[in-house]
Enzyme design. Structure first.
Site, PDB file in Angstrom:
ATOM      1  N   LYS A   1       0.433  -1.322   0.032  1.00  0.00           N
ATOM      2  CA  LYS A   1       0.488   0.137   0.133  1.00  0.00           C
ATOM      3  C   LYS A   1       0.734   1.015  -0.137  1.00  0.00           C
ATOM      4  O   LYS A   1       0.016   2.442  -1.011  1.00  0.00           O
ATOM      5  CB  LYS A   1      -1.301   0.144   1.009  1.00  0.00           C
ATOM      6  CG  LYS A   1      -2.091  -1.374   1.241  1.00  0.00           C
ATOM      7  CD  LYS A   1      -2.640  -0.995   2.156  1.00  0.00           C
ATOM      8  CE  LYS A   1      -3.702  -2.020   2.116  1.00  0.00           C
ATOM      9  NZ  LYS A   1      -4.549  -1.511   3.835  1.00  0.00           N
TER      10      LYS A   1
ATOM     11  N   GLU B   1      -1.695   7.101   8.557  1.00  0.00           N
ATOM     12  CA  GLU B   1      -2.553   8.554   7.952  1.00  0.00           C
ATOM     13  C   GLU B   1      -2.968   9.462   9.103  1.00  0.00           C
ATOM     14  O   GLU B   1      -3.535   8.175   9.941  1.00  0.00           O
ATOM     15  CB  GLU B   1      -3.494   7.652   6.684  1.00  0.00           C
ATOM     16  CG  GLU B   1      -2.447   6.903   5.922  1.00  0.00           C
ATOM     17  CD  GLU B   1      -4.232   6.165   5.287  1.00  0.00           C
ATOM     18  OE1 GLU B   1      -4.751   6.035   5.730  1.00  0.00           O
ATOM     19  OE2 GLU B   1      -3.966   6.117   3.858  1.00  0.00           O
TER      20      GLU B   1
ATOM     21  N   LEU C   1      -9.087   9.731   9.940  1.00  0.00           N
ATOM     22  CA  LEU C   1     -10.481  10.665   9.171  1.00  0.00           C
ATOM     23  C   LEU C   1     -11.735   9.979  10.557  1.00  0.00           C
ATOM     24  O   LEU C   1     -11.890   9.239  11.098  1.00  0.00           O
ATOM     25  CB  LEU C   1     -10.943  10.392   8.180  1.00  0.00           C
ATOM     26  CG  LEU C   1      -9.157  10.566   6.716  1.00  0.00           C
ATOM     27  CD1 LEU C   1     -10.556  10.786   5.571  1.00  0.00           C
ATOM     28  CD2 LEU C   1      -9.188  11.451   6.892  1.00  0.00           C
TER      29      LEU C   1
ATOM     30  N   HIS D   1     -16.863   5.242   2.927  1.00  0.00           N
ATOM     31  CA  HIS D   1     -15.440   4.414   2.028  1.00  0.00           C
ATOM     32  C   HIS D   1     -16.238   4.669   1.047  1.00  0.00           C
ATOM     33  O   HIS D   1     -17.789   3.792   0.467  1.00  0.00           O
ATOM     34  CB  HIS D   1     -15.740   3.177   2.855  1.00  0.00           C
ATOM     35  CG  HIS D   1     -14.786   2.187   1.576  1.00  0.00           C
ATOM     36  ND1 HIS D   1     -13.801   2.082   1.857  1.00  0.00           N
ATOM     37  CD2 HIS D   1     -14.939   1.595   0.735  1.00  0.00           C
ATOM     38  CE1 HIS D   1     -13.383   1.127   1.239  1.00  0.00           C
ATOM     39  NE2 HIS D   1     -14.307   0.216   0.311  1.00  0.00           N
TER      40      HIS D   1
ATOM     41  N   HIS E   1     -13.682  -2.858  10.569  1.00  0.00           N
ATOM     42  CA  HIS E   1     -13.288  -1.744   9.080  1.00  0.00           C
ATOM     43  C   HIS E   1     -13.214  -3.090   8.414  1.00  0.00           C
ATOM     44  O   HIS E   1     -12.835  -3.661   6.875  1.00  0.00           O
ATOM     45  CB  HIS E   1     -11.292  -2.169   8.762  1.00  0.00           C
ATOM     46  CG  HIS E   1     -11.015  -0.778   9.833  1.00  0.00           C
ATOM     47  ND1 HIS E   1     -11.352   0.638  10.422  1.00  0.00           N
ATOM     48  CD2 HIS E   1      -9.869  -1.521  11.629  1.00  0.00           C
ATOM     49  CE1 HIS E   1     -10.389   0.455  11.869  1.00  0.00           C
ATOM     50  NE2 HIS E   1     -10.549  -0.164  11.940  1.00  0.00           N
TER      51      HIS E   1
ATOM     52  N   ARG F   1      -9.046  -6.878  -8.343  1.00  0.00           N
ATOM     53  CA  ARG F   1      -9.626  -8.360  -8.229  1.00  0.00           C
ATOM     54  C   ARG F   1     -10.511  -7.917  -7.802  1.00  0.00           C
ATOM     55  O   ARG F   1     -11.374  -6.685  -7.605  1.00  0.00           O
ATOM     56  CB  ARG F   1      -8.987  -9.331  -7.204  1.00  0.00           C
ATOM     57  CG  ARG F   1      -9.415  -9.096  -5.543  1.00  0.00           C
ATOM     58  CD  ARG F   1      -9.035  -9.240  -4.878  1.00  0.00           C
ATOM     59  NE  ARG F   1      -9.555  -9.093  -3.358  1.00  0.00           N
ATOM     60  CZ  ARG F   1     -10.257  -8.144  -2.510  1.00  0.00           C
ATOM     61  NH1 ARG F   1     -11.753  -8.049  -3.305  1.00  0.00           N
ATOM     62  NH2 ARG F   1      -9.751  -7.451  -2.098  1.00  0.00           N
TER      63      ARG F   1
ATOM     64  N   ARG G   1     -23.917  -8.357   2.941  1.00  0.00           N
ATOM     65  CA  ARG G   1     -22.809  -9.445   3.537  1.00  0.00           C
ATOM     66  C   ARG G   1     -24.017 -10.965   4.455  1.00  0.00           C
ATOM     67  O   ARG G   1     -23.657 -10.453   5.877  1.00  0.00           O
ATOM     68  CB  ARG G   1     -21.857  -9.669   4.042  1.00  0.00           C
ATOM     69  CG  ARG G   1     -21.080  -8.974   3.139  1.00  0.00           C
ATOM     70  CD  ARG G   1     -19.487  -9.127   3.057  1.00  0.00           C
ATOM     71  NE  ARG G   1     -19.152  -7.837   2.517  1.00  0.00           N
ATOM     72  CZ  ARG G   1     -17.925  -7.941   1.825  1.00  0.00           C
ATOM     73  NH1 ARG G   1     -17.260  -8.743   2.615  1.00  0.00           N
ATOM     74  NH2 ARG G   1     -17.576  -6.633   0.793  1.00  0.00           N
TER      75      ARG G   1
HETATM   76  P1  ADP Z   1      -7.699  -2.967   4.419  1.00  0.00           P
HETATM   77  O1  ADP Z   1      -7.160  -3.435   3.264  1.00  0.00           O
HETATM   78  O2  ADP Z   1      -7.607  -3.832   5.078  1.00  0.00           O
HETATM   79  O3  ADP Z   1      -9.262  -3.165   4.161  1.00  0.00           O
HETATM   80  P2  ADP Z   1      -8.119  -0.203   4.264  1.00  0.00           P
HETATM   81  O4  ADP Z   1      -7.204   0.313   3.487  1.00  0.00           O
HETATM   82  O5  ADP Z   1      -9.027  -0.666   2.890  1.00  0.00           O
HETATM   83  O6  ADP Z   1      -7.798  -0.945   4.908  1.00  0.00           O
HETATM   84  O7  ADP Z   1      -9.663   0.363   4.446  1.00  0.00           O
HETATM   85  C1  ADP Z   1     -10.240  -0.311   5.734  1.00  0.00           C
HETATM   86  C2  ADP Z   1     -11.052   0.431   6.188  1.00  0.00           C
HETATM   87  O8  ADP Z   1     -10.239   1.608   7.409  1.00  0.00           O
HETATM   88  C3  ADP Z   1     -11.825   1.219   5.129  1.00  0.00           C
HETATM   89  O9  ADP Z   1     -13.362   1.069   4.915  1.00  0.00           O
HETATM   90  C4  ADP Z   1     -12.034   2.360   6.873  1.00  0.00           C
HETATM   91  O10 ADP Z   1     -13.748   2.332   7.252  1.00  0.00           O
HETATM   92  C5  ADP Z   1     -10.789   2.319   7.807  1.00  0.00           C
HETATM   93  N1  ADP Z   1     -10.102   3.267   7.515  1.00  0.00           N
HETATM   94  C6  ADP Z   1      -8.405   3.121   6.610  1.00  0.00           C
HETATM   95  N2  ADP Z   1      -8.183   4.194   6.602  1.00  0.00           N
HETATM   96  C7  ADP Z   1      -8.351   5.014   7.220  1.00  0.00           C
HETATM   97  C8  ADP Z   1      -8.646   6.485   7.611  1.00  0.00           C
HETATM   98  N3  ADP Z   1      -6.709   7.074   7.199  1.00  0.00           N
HETATM   99  N4  ADP Z   1      -9.124   6.667   8.342  1.00  0.00           N
HETATM  100  C9  ADP Z   1     -10.680   6.590   8.716  1.00  0.00           C
HETATM  101  N5  ADP Z   1      -9.976   5.252   8.547  1.00  0.00           N
HETATM  102  C10 ADP Z   1      -9.732   4.273   7.976  1.00  0.00           C
END
Ligand code: ADP
Length: 446
Positions: free
Chosen positions: A116, A200, A203, A208, A235, A291, A337
């Site tokens: 990432k 990061e 937020l 999402h 998450h 994917r 789901r």
């Molecule tokens: P993974 O690959 O483990 O699913 P992601 O980067 O896609 O991780 O993040 C999954 C979820 O985590 C996001 O949909 C969001 O809900 C939360 N999330 C990720 N980054 C942040 C952020 N910087 N601030 C707040 N929530 C976050």
């Protein structure tokens, strides 16, 4: 066109891929563990090969066994599905080296987006906005403190190799950061064998929003609009809807076009999803999944396009054959789901299905490999069904979802159906007024 496709997966997604293949006149090969000998897709496939014992490591993740099965059945291509080998660049490479087509992107694109940190750097250079934070990996606690001071608290520590919400820790202060940093690294090491982390800004009320993309081998790329996947627990997505009730037409077009343009610039082939957080009118890229996604179904419902079919078509080298303007959107779709788990404690609940009745009627789709008497094995993911509902308006879709959830009967195991019934009765959900933290807050309140 391929004559025979090997499906290197299990459960509802293996069945989903089998269905697309059959409609294209392609024969299917199911590979399965000993625990899945009775699975629906194994029964329906033209050929089936047992590739190992129940443990995924020895079956669905066993590259030599999968390639051997492809060789002895004379398959032309391998579809990796979702999870398991779908984002494994080495697997994609070995598939191609053995003379089969990998139904997915190039190993190089899988590698770039699988890390990432590299993914964010790559899309940032192409002009996508990303969540503010560290510019690369954060290798020491001192560095983490520096980044946090620059970005401002709260911060989120994330695993570079992350997935499934694992290896993510929030810190609201320097004190918390010390602990969170070590915890995140430990969790990342345990889950991914790689403890590299990055940071990061955390937020506080984002949604999402993700864009469904498709590229071909000739430099073309289109988007199929967005999905709102803000209803999450730990998450992980629980309910998804398309289009998002939070975007206006201009925001929708802006992010769709930007994501499609970036996909074309990357020279990306196959289906993919760019995920963004959306807060105060701004989009921030978080990752790209190289994917098919579980929730691709809702996009199919509002576009009437079979995304697995498109994925297979472009894997043969065929050009897209249509432009962005040819993709039309109609109505609203929501997916629930359904997991085999307790709706309140979330304890997994494998076991024998005793009584199964799927809802039906206009606008209702159930993607599930369940049948009465089937035994949900304890070894894998707990997703057992996806209830997908379409309506001409969001309101019609919600009313239809309510009655479909009333009809759905899955006996013998605990399921998340009661949780879904509860969520869709909440005023915030009905009004489309929720962010990624809403579900957890709602569950704590009651
Ligand atoms: P993974 O690959 O483990 O699913 P992601 O980067 O896609 O991780 O993040 C999954 C979820 O985590 C996001 O949909 C969001 O809900 C939360 N999330 C990720 N980054 C942040 C952020 N910087 N601030 C707040 N929530 C976050």
């Amino acid at each position: 066109m391929f004559e025979k496709v090997l499906i290197a997966n299990r459960g509802e997604i293996a069945l989903r891929i089998h269905r697309a293949c059959r409609e294209m006149g392609i024969q299917t090969v199911a590979v399965h563990s000993t625990a899945d000998a009775d699975a629906m897709h194994v029964r329906l496939a033209d050929e089936a090969v047992c590739i190992g014992p129940a443990s995924a490591r020895e079956s669905y993740l066993n590259i030599p066994a999968i390639l051997t099965a492809a060789t002895i059945t004379g398959a032309d291509a391998i579809h990796p599905g979702i999870g398991f080998m779908s984002e494994n660049a080495q697997f994609a490479q070995m598939v191609e080296e053995h003379g089969f087509t990998f139904i997915g992107p190039t190993p190089e694109h899988i590698r770039i987006m699988g890390d990432k940190v590299t993914a964010k750097k790559t899309v940032l250079e192409l002009g996508l906005p990303v969540v503010p934070g560290s510019s690369g990996p954060v290798d020491t606690l001192e560095e983490a403190v520096e980044v946090a001071e620059r970005t401002g608290y709260p911060v989120l520590i994330k695993a570079a190799a992350g997935g499934g919400g694992k290896g993510m820790k929030v810190a609201y202060s320097a004190d918390q950061l010390r602990e969170a940093y070590q915890l995140a690294r430990g969790e990342a090491r345990a889950a991914f064998g790689n403890d590299q982390v990055y940071m990061e800004r955390y937020l506080s009320k984002p949604r999402h929003i993700e864009i469904q993309l498709l590229g071909d081998m000739h430099g073309n790329a289109v988007h199929f609009g967005e999905r709102d996947c803000s209803i999450q627990r730990r998450h992980q997505k629980v309910i998804e809807e398309a289009p998002s009730p939070a975007l206006n037409a201009a925001q929708r077009q802006f992010i769709g076009d930007l994501a499609a343009r970036t996909t074309a610039q990357l020279g990306y082939r196959g289906v993919g999803t760019m995920e963004f957080l959306f807060e105060d009118g701004e989009f921030f890229f978080i990752e790209m999944n190289t994917r098919l996604q579980v929730e691709h179904t809702i996009t199919e419902m509002i576009t009437s396009i079979d995304l697995v079919r498109e994925q297979i078509r472009v894997a043969t080298g065929a050009p897209l054959g249509y432009s962005q303007e040819d993709i039309r959107f109609h109505g609203h779709a929501i997916e629930c789901r359904v997991n085999a788990e307790h709706p309140e404690t979330f304890m997994p609940s494998p076991g024998k299905i005793d009584g199964y009745h799927a809802p039906g009627g206009l606008g209702v789709r159930v993607d599930s490999a369940l049948y009465d008497g089937y035994r949900v094995p304890p070894h894998y993911d707990s997703l057992i069904a996806k209830l997908v509902v379409h309506g001409t308006t969001r309101n019609e879709c919600m009313m239809r979802l309510r009655r479909a959830l009333e009809e759905f009967v899955i006996g013998g195991v605990d399921t998340s159906l009661p949780l879904h019934r509860r969520i869709i009765a909440e005023a915030n959900f009905i009004n489309g007024d929720y962010d990624i933290h809403w579900l957890e807050q709602m569950m704590k309140l009651r």
